[in-house]
Design an enzyme around this catalytic site. Structure first.
Site, PDB file in Angstrom:
ATOM      1  N   CYS A  69     -23.481 -16.827  20.083  1.00  0.00           N
ATOM      2  CA  CYS A  69     -22.402 -16.130  19.383  1.00  0.00           C
ATOM      3  C   CYS A  69     -22.849 -15.679  17.993  1.00  0.00           C
ATOM      4  O   CYS A  69     -23.247 -16.494  17.155  1.00  0.00           O
ATOM      5  CB  CYS A  69     -21.182 -17.043  19.272  1.00  0.00           C
ATOM      6  SG  CYS A  69     -19.823 -16.274  18.365  1.00  0.00           S
ATOM      7  N   TRP A 235     -12.379 -12.095  18.436  1.00  0.00           N
ATOM      8  CA  TRP A 235     -12.066 -10.683  18.644  1.00  0.00           C
ATOM      9  C   TRP A 235     -13.334  -9.993  19.125  1.00  0.00           C
ATOM     10  O   TRP A 235     -14.445 -10.512  18.978  1.00  0.00           O
ATOM     11  CB  TRP A 235     -11.501 -10.029  17.379  1.00  0.00           C
ATOM     12  CG  TRP A 235     -12.289 -10.274  16.135  1.00  0.00           C
ATOM     13  CD1 TRP A 235     -13.387  -9.577  15.702  1.00  0.00           C
ATOM     14  CD2 TRP A 235     -12.061 -11.303  15.163  1.00  0.00           C
ATOM     15  NE1 TRP A 235     -13.849 -10.099  14.527  1.00  0.00           N
ATOM     16  CE2 TRP A 235     -13.054 -11.153  14.161  1.00  0.00           C
ATOM     17  CE3 TRP A 235     -11.115 -12.321  15.023  1.00  0.00           C
ATOM     18  CZ2 TRP A 235     -13.128 -11.993  13.054  1.00  0.00           C
ATOM     19  CZ3 TRP A 235     -11.202 -13.149  13.919  1.00  0.00           C
ATOM     20  CH2 TRP A 235     -12.190 -12.987  12.948  1.00  0.00           C
ATOM     21  N   GLU A 240     -19.953  -4.861  22.657  1.00  0.00           N
ATOM     22  CA  GLU A 240     -19.678  -5.536  23.935  1.00  0.00           C
ATOM     23  C   GLU A 240     -18.990  -4.576  24.898  1.00  0.00           C
ATOM     24  O   GLU A 240     -19.284  -4.534  26.088  1.00  0.00           O
ATOM     25  CB  GLU A 240     -18.760  -6.749  23.718  1.00  0.00           C
ATOM     26  CG  GLU A 240     -19.338  -7.809  22.810  1.00  0.00           C
ATOM     27  CD  GLU A 240     -18.396  -9.002  22.712  1.00  0.00           C
ATOM     28  OE1 GLU A 240     -17.493  -8.983  21.853  1.00  0.00           O
ATOM     29  OE2 GLU A 240     -18.549  -9.941  23.501  1.00  0.00           O
TER      30      GLU A 240
END
Ligand code: ARG
Length: 372
Positions: A69, A235, A240
């Site tokens: 992440c 969010w 992506e």
């Protein structure tokens, strides 16, 4: 004859060790007193269940430790809804609808996790997923990534949506040993139509994407305890959606259609029409979410924020682990600071692990395995 009330089985010592290791970190990091009493409680094995504050901090640490992440800077803001008391699928489903509405927060998306108790699992990998319908000629309508999930819910009796490219799949929730399907109400699904600031033809393609990525197929592991039903969201980052979901050949494969809408010369790859279409699709997704008032990160700011996260963690005396191939964005990667760095991808605990889908075959046992 009444069955004597037996004490719960003694947990294996590694579990106790892991719980104590976690609680040690929890008390150190939060500065809260009470570790000695908690240790005694655990060692006497009266009470292995985590308190809500422990669960909350553990979930935040799991986010902080997520090597894939790039958006970890706000890890400490994760809100956790402790829903371990909800045993039945309809209640879980209601809570998931509340999660979708509450996390969207009118567009000012807030990171949220809902934690359910043992026996609760969601088979969808995200709460909002578009169906992928395989056609007899091999073509796919919708998201090819979700073909297996679509076929699974169809086997469970889902009659299918209208057959569009963006039909939202029902949720398959396991509770009390059974799987039940639930259709999400439209007020729980927020979507953004994709338009381009200067190319009107792009809107004509009828593209859209949902506002909220709620990951629902990862097990949260804290102090040796596993929570299979623990959906969470942050969010979206525009790449992506625009550089993967809508662009990948194995997903919506839209770059040829985008190039056509833009009037690009697609006769040779050397015209870089793929690259130009990709950039404009990213422009379009950023523009559309901004217009709709839905929070969305971009790869330039999120990677710079990631560097702040690294600096902040260093000041706190913690090493940041990362998986470089996941951290670098799929668009213009070398223009971002993470490209130029190297990361150690060791996974720390607490952590999230991806679950094997229910429809996937268990791994074949290796007959030559000699050691554990
Ligand atoms: N990559 C996934 C998707 O496109 C979402 C993963 C989580 N992303 C996030 N920004 N929290 O749906």
């Amino acid at each position: 004859m009444p069955v004597p009330h037996l004490p719960p089985p003694l947990p294996v010592s590694t579990e106790v060790d892991e719980t104590l290791a976690f609680l040690g970190m929890y008390h150190r990091e939060t500065g809260l007193p009470g570790f000695a009493a908690r240790r005694q409680e655990i060692e006497q094995c009266e009470h292995l269940s985590l308190t809500t504050p422990e669960l909350t901090h553990g979930a935040r640490m799991a986010w902080r430790n997520s090597t894939r992440c790039v958006g970890r800077l706000p890890w400490a803001t994760l809100e956790v809804h402790d829903l371990r008391h909800l045993p039945q699928a309809p209640q879980v489903f209601e809570a998931l609808c509340d999660h979708l509405r509450g996390a969207l927060n009118g567009g000012r998306i807030r990171p949220l996790m809902s934690v359910f108790g043992p026996g609760i699992r969601i088979y969808n990998d995200q709460l909002i997923r578009y169906a992928g319908y395989r056609q007899p000629d091999g073509q796919v309508i919708g998201d090819p990534q979700n073909i297996a999930l679509t076929e699974y819910v169809q086997q469970l009796g889902w009659a299918g949506g209208p057959g569009s490219a963006f039909d939202v799949l029902p949720l398959a929730i396991e509770a009390e040993g059974n799987v039940t399907l639930f259709e999400l109400p439209s007020d729980a699904i927020h979507e953004v139509p994709i338009t381009h600031p200067s190319c009107a033809a792009l809107a004509g393609l009828g593209l859209r994407w949902h506002a909220l990525p709620v990951i629902s197929n990862m097990t949260l592991e804290i102090g040796g305890q596993r929570f299979e039903g623990a959906p969470f969201n942050g969010w979206y980052l525009q790449t992506e959606i625009a550089a993967r979901n809508l662009a990948d050949e194995a997903r919506y494969n839209l770059l040829p259609a985008i190039a056509q809408a833009l009037g690009l010369d697609t006769s040779r790859r050397r015209t870089l029409w793929l690259d130009r279409a990709l950039v404009e699709l990213n422009v379009a997704v950023l523009h559309s979410f901004d217009e709709a008032g839905i929070r969305l990160a971009d790869h330039h700011s999120v990677t710079r924020q990631f560097r702040h996260f690294e600096e902040r963690e260093a000041r706190a005396g913690r090493a940041v682990k990362g998986n470089w191939s996941w951290l670098v964005p799929p668009l213009s990667p070398a223009t971002t600071p993470v490209w130029h760095r190297r990361y150690d991808d060791t996974e720390l605990k607490p952590k999230f692990t991806v679950q094997r889908p229910i429809w996937a075959a268990p791994p074949a046992r290796c007959p030559f395995q000699t050691s554990t």
